[in-house]
Design an enzyme around this catalytic site. Structure first.
Site, mmCIF file in Angstrom:
data_model
loop_
_atom_site.group_PDB
_atom_site.id
_atom_site.type_symbol
_atom_site.label_atom_id
_atom_site.label_comp_id
_atom_site.label_asym_id
_atom_site.label_seq_id
_atom_site.Cartn_x
_atom_site.Cartn_y
_atom_site.Cartn_z
ATOM 1 N N GLY A 140 -15.680 4.786 27.093
ATOM 2 C CA GLY A 140 -17.079 4.823 27.514
ATOM 3 C C GLY A 140 -17.980 4.598 26.332
ATOM 4 O O GLY A 140 -17.958 3.543 25.709
ATOM 5 N N ALA B 245 -21.031 1.195 24.139
ATOM 6 C CA ALA B 245 -20.482 -0.144 24.393
ATOM 7 C C ALA B 245 -19.823 -0.221 25.760
ATOM 8 O O ALA B 245 -20.012 -1.193 26.507
ATOM 9 C CB ALA B 245 -19.486 -0.524 23.300
ATOM 10 N N GLU C 292 -28.014 4.664 15.159
ATOM 11 C CA GLU C 292 -28.770 5.003 16.349
ATOM 12 C C GLU C 292 -30.053 4.181 16.404
ATOM 13 O O GLU C 292 -31.127 4.670 16.696
ATOM 14 C CB GLU C 292 -29.060 6.506 16.370
ATOM 15 C CG GLU C 292 -27.787 7.335 16.482
ATOM 16 C CD GLU C 292 -28.036 8.820 16.404
ATOM 17 O OE1 GLU C 292 -29.009 9.228 15.744
ATOM 18 O OE2 GLU C 292 -27.262 9.582 16.990
ATOM 19 N N LYS D 185 -38.988 1.147 17.672
ATOM 20 C CA LYS D 185 -38.608 0.579 16.372
ATOM 21 C C LYS D 185 -39.195 -0.825 16.269
ATOM 22 O O LYS D 185 -38.865 -1.705 17.063
ATOM 23 C CB LYS D 185 -37.080 0.525 16.231
ATOM 24 C CG LYS D 185 -36.599 -0.182 14.978
ATOM 25 C CD LYS D 185 -35.081 -0.287 14.964
ATOM 26 C CE LYS D 185 -34.586 -1.128 13.789
ATOM 27 N NZ LYS D 185 -33.121 -1.297 13.818
ATOM 28 N N VAL E 157 -5.496 7.655 28.404
ATOM 29 C CA VAL E 157 -4.466 6.664 28.703
ATOM 30 C C VAL E 157 -3.265 6.901 27.799
ATOM 31 O O VAL E 157 -3.404 7.029 26.575
ATOM 32 C CB VAL E 157 -5.023 5.241 28.518
ATOM 33 C CG1 VAL E 157 -3.902 4.204 28.526
ATOM 34 C CG2 VAL E 157 -6.035 4.930 29.621
ATOM 35 N N THR F 204 -26.816 -3.943 14.507
ATOM 36 C CA THR F 204 -26.328 -5.029 15.358
ATOM 37 C C THR F 204 -25.214 -4.619 16.314
ATOM 38 O O THR F 204 -24.781 -5.433 17.120
ATOM 39 C CB THR F 204 -25.805 -6.183 14.490
ATOM 40 O OG1 THR F 204 -24.793 -5.669 13.600
ATOM 41 C CG2 THR F 204 -26.926 -6.799 13.674
#
Length: 508
Positions: free
Chosen positions: A16, A19, A53, A82, A189, A348
């Site tokens: 989770g 991304a 962040e 920002k 998993v 980024t």
């Protein structure tokens, strides 16, 4: 007998966090009407690495695409606006000790040409004002602590991103997605099942549940359980270009006044960030373990932010800097830290996660939900990563510092990517940087020419001041005073930051 219609592909996302849930939201939003199932398997024990962040304007475009208003998510995620990044201490040239890299907006279409013109003259050795702080509306708004939302009578809002709590952002997107049909399975998993062709067939959880799928997204973090471990995706390290491999982080209380900007301040063996949220300030020091120990880095960070005698604990993070050679391997798409990581200097990480999901959706759909366009997709994502790397490496290679071994080695680094070498050559040979950027980095470069101008000019990458010449009578510089007046007039249309911050979430 009529052939049965093909079943819609099943999308399974491992992991989770920001991304994973960004990917789930975008794919479900795009394909919900086609009956495509999206499932997220998220371990409840694994936290989110709070390295960066901050965002680029891509995050605003993400929320706009989904129709999520700022009032619905900003307060829930302690978010602030920002407008850009203030770089301090990266250059020791007098007059260039600090510069602001703005997100450019529509007003800048009227001011950027003057900045570029003066940069061109200064590169040729003429004494003209070419510091980037004089030419952009976002710079002025940040300095005046104003928000990016203008009065209704002013139709030219700047481009902007956000600062946010990464954990709360992931939780907000999880709730938003599951209310709309994305399946959330909180589980670990234990096994990756592959088929005879070598593709991933299913994921097996610790309780024995088998979750089958057609396309799998690996958002499992640096472990890269699917792409690298199960499928053997090759990882390309960036260590010879980017020396930083560690970070030490800690929060401090939020003061009453802050600016809508990320602060990036050069340190002895790297740099530190300061990111204002509504509830705290995020601080971190990104550094190279070859030049400083963890203990020394912690001490330097604490001294810089005034917590030398505080009992507040710090966290140390290890960074795996680089990218996978192919983000889409067989039937798996690596995203987030499983895909790659470039230090958070330009915020980024989420930008790439968003672009990966969107460009995968375009490629998969245009290929009739087959891997027809996988190679093209991989090339585009790889070029985006490499373009970001080149731009960030330039911050170190071009820095006019030489006071520590770290900065001296960065300045002397010859292991430069070809794209960066070409951009540096274009600057020093007085080539048109817009044309050079398009020629070197393609028609959709990771950074526009404006960003390259801000970086080089912000460092004062011009001939030595003693060698600067007055302008000839037949050559005219752009009028910086008139530009300042215009920007100041535009800024009167924006409210103080506290009045602009969205404070109340909209009803769900």
């Amino acid at each position: 007998m009529t052939a049965a219609a093909p079943q819609p592909p099943r999308i399974v996302i491992l992991g989770g966090g920001s991304a994973g849930w960004i990917t789930a939201c975008l794919l479900h939003h795009r394909w919900a009407g086609r009956g495509i199932d999206v499932t997220v398997i998220e371990s409840p024990e694994i936290g989110i690495i709070g390295v960066g962040e901050g965002s680029t304007p891509e995050l605003k475009a993400f929320f706009d695409r989904l129709g999520i208003a700022e009032g619905e998510w900003m307060a829930a995620c302690d978010a602030t606006f920002k407008l850009g990044i203030r770089f301090t201490g990266w250059s020791r040239r007098a007059g260039y000790e600090s510069y602001f890299h703005p997100f450019n907006g529509p007003v800048d279409l009227h001011t950027e040409p003057g900045f570029v013109h003066n940069c061109t003259l200064a590169r040729r050795g003429f004494a003209v004002p070419a510091h980037p702080d004089d030419w952009f509306l976002a710079t002025r708004l940040a300095a005046e602590r104003k928000g990016p939302v203008p009065a209704a009578s002013f139709p030219f809002p700047p481009s902007y991103g956000y600062h946010f709590d990464a954990y709360k952002l992931g939780a907000f997107l999880r709730d938003w997605a599951t209310r709309r049909g994305v399946v959330h399975i909180p589980a670990r998993v234990s096994e990756v099942e592959t088929n005879d062709a070598g593709d991933i067939a299913a994921l097996l959880t610790e309780d024995g549940t088998r979750i089958a799928g057609d396309i799998f997204f690996d958002c499992s973090g640096f472990r890269s359980v699917l792409a690298q471990d199960a499928l053997g995706a090759r990882f390309i390290p960036f260590g010879e270009n980017l020396f930083n491999d560690r970070a030490v982080v800690m929060p401090t209380p939020q003061g009453a006044a802050y600016r809508p900007q990320t602060d990036s301040t050069a340190m002895q063996a790297g740099w530190r960030w300061s990111i204002p949220l509504t509830t705290r300030v995020g601080n971190g020091y990104v550094y190279s373990s070859r030049f400083i120990s963890d203990e020394q880095a912690e001490k330097e960070l604490r001294a810089a932010i005034g917590t030398g005698h505080s009992d507040e604990p710090v966290r140390f993070l290890q960074m795996k800097v680089g990218r996978v050679a192919e983000s889409w391997t067989r039937n798996c798409v690596a995203t987030g830290l499983a895909q790659g990581f470039i230090e958070p200097l330009e915020a980024t990480a989420l930008h790439i996660a968003i672009r990966t999901a969107l460009e995968f959706a375009d490629a998969f759909e245009s290929g009739d939900f087959t891997p027809t366009h996988r190679e093209t997709f991989n090339t585009r994502i790889g070029q985006r990563y490499d373009g970001i790397r080149d731009y960030i490496v330039a911050h170190y290679r071009m820095s006019q510092r030489g006071d520590t071994d770290y900065w001296r080695e960065n300045a002397a680094n010859q292991a430069l990517p070809d794209g960066l070498k070409a951009m540096m050559t274009a600057w020093f040979t007085h080539e048109d940087m817009r044309a050079a950027n398009s020629r070197i980095n393609g028609p959709a470069p990771a950074y526009p020419a404006m960003s390259w101008h801000c970086l080089f000019a912000g460092y004062g990458t011009f001939p030595a001041e003693a060698k600067m010449l007055p302008l000839p009578d037949d050559v005219h510089a752009a009028d910086v005073a008139a530009t300042r007046r215009m920007i100041a007039a535009c800024a009167t249309n924006f409210a103080p930051l506290q009045a602009a911050v969205i404070a109340t979430p909209a009803p769900v």
